[in-house]
Each structure stands twice: as C-alpha cells, then as structure tokens.
Design an enzyme around this catalytic site. Structure first.
Site, PDB file in Angstrom:
ATOM      1  N   GLU A  87       0.848  -1.192   0.000  1.00 34.06           N
ATOM      2  CA  GLU A  87       0.000   0.000   0.000  1.00 34.06           C
ATOM      3  C   GLU A  87       0.884   1.242   0.000  1.00 34.06           C
ATOM      4  O   GLU A  87       0.410   2.349   0.189  1.00 34.06           O
ATOM      5  CB  GLU A  87      -0.957   0.007   1.184  1.00 34.06           C
ATOM      6  CG  GLU A  87      -0.294  -0.062   2.541  1.00 34.06           C
ATOM      7  CD  GLU A  87      -1.241   0.306   3.659  1.00 34.06           C
ATOM      8  OE1 GLU A  87      -1.674   1.458   3.696  1.00 34.06           O
ATOM      9  OE2 GLU A  87      -1.531  -0.574   4.492  1.00 34.06           O
ATOM     10  N   CYS A  94      -3.488  -3.196   4.475  1.00 38.83           N
ATOM     11  CA  CYS A  94      -2.580  -4.250   4.943  1.00 38.83           C
ATOM     12  C   CYS A  94      -2.937  -5.632   4.395  1.00 38.83           C
ATOM     13  O   CYS A  94      -2.311  -6.629   4.778  1.00 38.83           O
ATOM     14  CB  CYS A  94      -2.564  -4.282   6.469  1.00 38.83           C
ATOM     15  SG  CYS A  94      -2.144  -2.711   7.202  1.00 38.83           S
ATOM     16  N   HIS A 138      -2.271 -10.332  11.800  1.00 40.89           N
ATOM     17  CA  HIS A 138      -1.776  -9.019  11.376  1.00 40.89           C
ATOM     18  C   HIS A 138      -1.463  -8.230  12.653  1.00 40.89           C
ATOM     19  O   HIS A 138      -2.297  -8.171  13.571  1.00 40.89           O
ATOM     20  CB  HIS A 138      -2.832  -8.305  10.531  1.00 40.89           C
ATOM     21  CG  HIS A 138      -2.519  -6.858  10.290  1.00 40.89           C
ATOM     22  ND1 HIS A 138      -1.330  -6.458   9.752  1.00 40.89           N
ATOM     23  CD2 HIS A 138      -3.223  -5.719  10.551  1.00 40.89           C
ATOM     24  CE1 HIS A 138      -1.311  -5.145   9.671  1.00 40.89           C
ATOM     25  NE2 HIS A 138      -2.447  -4.667  10.152  1.00 40.89           N
TER      26      HIS A 138
HETATM   27  N1  ACO Z   1       2.225   2.807  30.796  1.00 45.09           N
HETATM   28  C1  ACO Z   1       1.528   1.713  30.411  1.00 45.09           C
HETATM   29  N2  ACO Z   1       0.437   1.778  29.606  1.00 45.09           N
HETATM   30  C2  ACO Z   1       0.032   2.997  29.210  1.00 45.09           C
HETATM   31  C3  ACO Z   1       0.691   4.178  29.582  1.00 45.09           C
HETATM   32  C4  ACO Z   1       1.835   4.055  30.422  1.00 45.09           C
HETATM   33  N3  ACO Z   1       2.549   5.115  30.787  1.00 45.09           N
HETATM   34  N4  ACO Z   1       0.050   5.225  29.010  1.00 45.09           N
HETATM   35  C5  ACO Z   1      -0.982   4.717  28.290  1.00 45.09           C
HETATM   36  N5  ACO Z   1      -0.997   3.376  28.421  1.00 45.09           N
HETATM   37  C6  ACO Z   1      -1.907   2.421  27.776  1.00 45.09           C
HETATM   38  C7  ACO Z   1      -3.370   2.814  27.802  1.00 45.09           C
HETATM   39  O1  ACO Z   1      -3.940   2.507  29.060  1.00 45.09           O
HETATM   40  C8  ACO Z   1      -3.904   1.939  26.694  1.00 45.09           C
HETATM   41  O2  ACO Z   1      -4.022   0.613  27.155  1.00 45.09           O
HETATM   42  P1  ACO Z   1      -5.275  -0.316  26.815  1.00 45.09           P
HETATM   43  O3  ACO Z   1      -5.266  -0.457  25.322  1.00 45.09           O
HETATM   44  O4  ACO Z   1      -5.009  -1.576  27.516  1.00 45.09           O
HETATM   45  O5  ACO Z   1      -6.490   0.415  27.277  1.00 45.09           O
HETATM   46  C9  ACO Z   1      -2.744   1.933  25.672  1.00 45.09           C
HETATM   47  O6  ACO Z   1      -1.603   2.424  26.375  1.00 45.09           O
HETATM   48  C10 ACO Z   1      -2.970   2.805  24.442  1.00 45.09           C
HETATM   49  O7  ACO Z   1      -3.245   4.109  24.855  1.00 45.09           O
HETATM   50  P2  ACO Z   1      -4.496   4.929  24.264  1.00 45.09           P
HETATM   51  O8  ACO Z   1      -4.483   6.264  24.954  1.00 45.09           O
HETATM   52  O9  ACO Z   1      -5.739   4.105  24.330  1.00 45.09           O
HETATM   53  O10 ACO Z   1      -4.209   5.079  22.730  1.00 45.09           O
HETATM   54  P3  ACO Z   1      -3.170   6.019  21.973  1.00 45.09           P
HETATM   55  O11 ACO Z   1      -3.610   7.416  21.976  1.00 45.09           O
HETATM   56  O12 ACO Z   1      -1.788   5.721  22.424  1.00 45.09           O
HETATM   57  O13 ACO Z   1      -3.299   5.480  20.452  1.00 45.09           O
HETATM   58  C11 ACO Z   1      -3.527   3.869  18.709  1.00 45.09           C
HETATM   59  C12 ACO Z   1      -3.119   4.124  20.159  1.00 45.09           C
HETATM   60  C13 ACO Z   1      -5.009   4.229  18.543  1.00 45.09           C
HETATM   61  C14 ACO Z   1      -3.311   2.429  18.415  1.00 45.09           C
HETATM   62  C15 ACO Z   1      -2.652   4.748  17.785  1.00 45.09           C
HETATM   63  O14 ACO Z   1      -1.326   4.396  17.971  1.00 45.09           O
HETATM   64  C16 ACO Z   1      -3.028   4.591  16.310  1.00 45.09           C
HETATM   65  O15 ACO Z   1      -3.924   5.272  15.827  1.00 45.09           O
HETATM   66  N6  ACO Z   1      -2.296   3.696  15.561  1.00 45.09           N
HETATM   67  C17 ACO Z   1      -2.564   3.459  14.139  1.00 45.09           C
HETATM   68  C18 ACO Z   1      -3.843   2.692  13.877  1.00 45.09           C
HETATM   69  C19 ACO Z   1      -3.700   1.205  14.038  1.00 45.09           C
HETATM   70  O16 ACO Z   1      -2.641   0.661  14.197  1.00 45.09           O
HETATM   71  N7  ACO Z   1      -4.862   0.489  13.948  1.00 45.09           N
HETATM   72  C20 ACO Z   1      -4.874  -0.953  14.034  1.00 45.09           C
HETATM   73  C21 ACO Z   1      -5.600  -1.684  12.941  1.00 45.09           C
HETATM   74  S1  ACO Z   1      -5.429  -0.966  11.326  1.00 45.09           S
HETATM   75  C22 ACO Z   1      -3.771  -1.032  10.838  1.00 45.09           C
HETATM   76  O17 ACO Z   1      -3.121  -2.015  10.852  1.00 45.09           O
HETATM   77  C23 ACO Z   1      -3.186   0.216  10.370  1.00 45.09           C
END
Ligand code: ACO
Length: 429
Positions: free
Chosen positions: A82, A113, A242
């Site tokens: 992609e 993906c 994935h």
């Molecule tokens: N220590 C430990 N854990 C922590 C800490 C810390 N200091 N701070 C945050 N966390 C945890 C949160 O509690 C959360 O845990 P949980 O999932 O068990 O609830 C986790 O970290 C993630 O934090 P969030 O605030 O929920 O999310 P964030 O704003 O970091 O964004 C996301 C994560 C949405 C995955 C982002 O990285 C993203 O958009 N990535 C791209 C999209 C993606 O990969 N999608 C997946 C399918 S599609 C594809 O493959 C592209």
C-alpha cells in the site's frame, strides 16, 4: 498439482532501528506508554534512501540467490503493497528485472494491509491450476508504515517479505478459509501529496475486532464441516495475526475464547468492550498466547507495523523459532483497512524433494541474527527521516535522497534519485 504452499520465505528490514523507550521520552509520552501500553519494543527506521521498489528488489534478489531460483521457473509474480509511488506503473514491473523473464503473469495488489494476502492467495491459486504446468510463483510484500506526528507515529515500521509458492511445499495451504468485508473509513490514503494515512485509531481497532470475529466464526464452521473435527481457539499449534502493534494482537487473541463460548460463566457478567473484560481475558490465555503467538509476534515487536508484510513477518518468526513438526497446523488472520480480512490455515508437511525444505529455510533466513545486527539510532532520527520522506513526497521531481547509504547492508538496493520526469533509479550496495 499437490500440496501447494510455501517453498521458501525470506524477510528484509532496514539496518537501523530505534528503541521505543527512547521514543517515549523524545515524544514526551509517559514512561511505558509505547513499550507496555502498545507492547512495542523497537522500530525499523526507513529513511529517504529506501522505497518500496528498492526494498522489493532487495528481498526478491535475496530469495532468488539463496535458493538458486532461475527466472524461467517462475510463472507469476504478485506484489502486495500500500506504499504506492505511482498510480499506474505497477511495482511488479519494476521488480521484473530481478527475474530476467518477461513471460510472467501477476500485478500489484492494493487493499491496505491485506494486499500481501491477496498476492499470496493468487500465487496459491496459480500453482494449483494444472494449466500452469508446475511453474512456481513468487509474492513480494513490502510496506513502509509512516504516520504523521501524534498518537499513531509509534506504530510506524517498515519491511518486506518474499514468498516462493509451489507444489510439494513444507507449509501447504490447508484449504480452510473465511473472509469478512466491510465498507469503512478507518484508515485510507486519499491525500496523494503525503505518505501518511488518514487514520481513526479507535475505529480501526473496532473494525479489526469485528473482522476477527466474522472471520473466526466463518473459519470455525468451515473447518468443522471439512474435517469433521471440532475447532476452538486452542486447536492450531500456532496463530499468526496481522500485527499493527503487540497490544492489539494480545487483546484480539484473548477474544477468541469468548467467540468460542460467549455464555461461559467467567465472562457472562462482563462487557467485551470493557477494560475489565480485556484484563481478565488476557490473563486467562496468557500461557497459550505466549506459546502460540510469542515467536511470530516478537518480529513485529522489534520492527513495528509492516502493513501488508506484517502477517508474513509473523510467519517468518514462527518458521525460524518454532519446532514445526509434520501435521502441525497454523492459523493466519490477515486484516486490511477499508476493509477486508481473511483467516486461513497452513499445514506443516515433510517434503519429497530436498531443494526447498523447512530446515534450509530456517537456516537461510537468519532473522534473529539480522535483527541483532541492526544499528541503533537515536529516537530523534524518526522525525528527521520522516521529514525527509515528507519532502520527497511533496516534491518528488528531481529529488536526491539526503541520507547516505553507508549504513545499508551489502546487497541492499537503494533509491538513487527521481528525475524531472518522476522516473526512479536504483543502485545496489
Ligand atoms: N504505561 C503503560 N500503559 C500505558 C501508559 C503508560 N505510561 N500510558 C498509556 N498506556 C496504555 C493505555 O492505558 C492503553 O491501554 P489499553 O489499550 O489496555 O487500554 C494503551 O496504552 C494505548 O493508549 P491509548 O491512549 O488508548 O491510545 P493512543 O492514543 O496511544 O493510540 C492507537 C493508540 C489508537 C493504536 C494509535 O497508535 C493509532 O492510531 N495507531 C494506528 C492505527 C492502528 O494501528 N490500527 C490498528 C488496525 S489498522 C492497521 O493495521 C493500520
């Protein structure tokens, strides 16, 4: 044609990487946010001197060389990516030079993906068709996952995998499969001026979970109908998902036990979307998760998301790291935003010939060794490298890469430049 499947598999990832713990402090995120919260350890760094064509050439050339494969043996070359550098010229046309055989079918598959899985299934179908007289097929799957500054950036990554498909394979396509498709806008790349996707992280997670459930329930039904054996999440010896980031896979795997028995007493009181459910479910299957997914996932924990190549990187980890005895089954779940997902099975078998064997593949891959041989760079390099890639995307005409090639491994192809007619040229280290 009998026992069509994987004859050889070869990974590639850039020679430099960064530590996610250092990225946390560089980005001002709380300690543990990327390493525990997302479950990622490291990330491959792709600068502006590599692109999908150079990575594709590197991994394809390496596969051909390691197994002494002649271009004349190949009847089909499929690409999954992609990371488009052109809306018309297929990446496949640029990789043909490595084969030196113009009589080759196939094209580039695009569906976020999922493109790699589409490419792989096309190769399996090609080799299964008796009209193709036993010719082999190759799929090259390559992606550079680059996100804009913000929450998604730590889930960047890059890499490529080349898979040789043919008869008498040691990892045959098992024939059971189920797909799940939806028309959703979770992740897409409609702005052609930038490499970055438009992504709604939370929506993409929900889409991933729904697709997993749809595929799993279809797969289980199909498996039981075909084999007359019961199927549960603990049935396959190994699972490969994935892997956008480790935590999502951990959560997803733990949901399979719920899909098997949603009325089980342990979860009857819990909402599957709650954190309480997630925590308990993950704990209940922790051992199983480590045993069935640990080695495969370790690769993406250290490279990052490789989009279409992600499930194939996971397969490489299983092939190199696990004791794959004959008849063991693997189940693969591939998800591509937009969306389409497929779950299918692979079965280990002893081969009749000795040219392509599991042992040879394991020895030649050198995955662990190569991961270890990478050079660490500071976390600030991620922003610098992506700024360069931004520049290349916004004004590609006459672009010369700013990053030197000295850190590349021997045999790595690199982008020499883009001329004033947008044509790209490549060198090899
Ligand atoms: N220590 C430990 N854990 C922590 C800490 C810390 N200091 N701070 C945050 N966390 C945890 C949160 O509690 C959360 O845990 P949980 O999932 O068990 O609830 C986790 O970290 C993630 O934090 P969030 O605030 O929920 O999310 P964030 O704003 O970091 O964004 C996301 C994560 C949405 C995955 C982002 O990285 C993203 O958009 N990535 C791209 C999209 C993606 O990969 N999608 C997946 C399918 S599609 C594809 O493959 C592209």
């Amino acid at each position: 044609p009998q026992n069509v499947g994987i004859l050889a598999i070869e990974p590639y990832f850039p020679s430099t990487y960064l530590e996610q713990s250092e990225l946390e402090s560089h980005n001002g995120a709380s300690a543990g946010k990327y390493t525990i919260g997302l479950g990622q350890a490291q990330m491959s760094l792709c600068t502006d001197n590599e692109d999908p064509t150079s990575m594709g050439l590197t991994v394809l050339t390496s596969l051909l060389k390691k197994y002494d494969i002649k271009g004349s043996e190949i009847g089909r070359l499929e690409i999954g990516t992609e990371t488009l550098t052109d809306k018309s010229k297929s990446l496949k046309t640029s990789l043909l030079r490595a084969l030196g055989n113009p009589n080759v079918e196939g094209a580039t598959n695009l569906n976020a993906c999922y493109g790699g899985t589409a490419a792989f299934l096309n190769c399996v179908n090609y080799c299964t068709n008796p009209y193709n007289k036993g010719k082999k097929a190759i799929c090259v799957i390559v992606d550079i996952a680059a996100y804009a500054r913000g929450a998604a950036r730590p889930t960047s990554g890059s890499g490529a995998v080349a898979v040789l498909v043919g008869e008498d394979s040691w990892l045959k396509f098992g024939g059971v499969k189920a797909s799940w498709t939806e028309d959703v806008w979770d992740f897409y790349k409609a702005d052609h001026e930038v490499e970055y996707p438009q992504v709604d992280g939370k929506v993409s997670q929900e889409c991933y979970f729904r697709s997993l459930r749809g595929c799993y329930e279809g797969f289980r039904k199909e498996y039981e109908a075909r084999t007359s054996k019961p199927f549960a999440f603990s049935s396959p010896a190994y699972w490969v998902f994935h892997a956008p980031y480790n935590k999502l896979v951990r959560k997803s795997f733990s949901r399979l036990q719920y899909y098997d028995d949603p009325a089980a007493p342990w979860c009857a009181e819990l909402d599957i979307k709650s954190r309480d459910y997630d925590k308990l479910a993950q704990k209940r299957v922790e051992k199983e998760f480590n045993k069935k997914m640990g080695k495969g996932l370790e690769v993406s924990r250290r490279i990052g998301n490789t989009y279409a190549a992600s499930v194939f990187m996971g397969l490489c980890g299983v092939v190199e790291g696990e004791d794959l005895k004959a008849d063991k089954e693997l189940a693969v779940f591939s998800y591509g935003s937009g969306s389409i997902a497929t779950m299918y099975n692979l079965v280990v078998r002893e081969t009749d010939g000795d040219r392509f064997t599991l042992v040879k593949c394991r020895e030649r891959m050198k995955l662990k060794e190569r991961l270890q041989a990478r050079v660490k760079v500071g976390a600030e390099e991620l922003d610098l490298a992506l700024d360069c890639r931004e520049l290349m995307h916004s004004s590609p005409k006459g672009y010369s890469p700013l990053y030197p090639t000295q850190s590349l491994w021997e045999g790595t192809y690199f982008l020499q430049g883009i001329d004033d007619k947008f044509r790209r040229s490549y060198g090899v280290k």
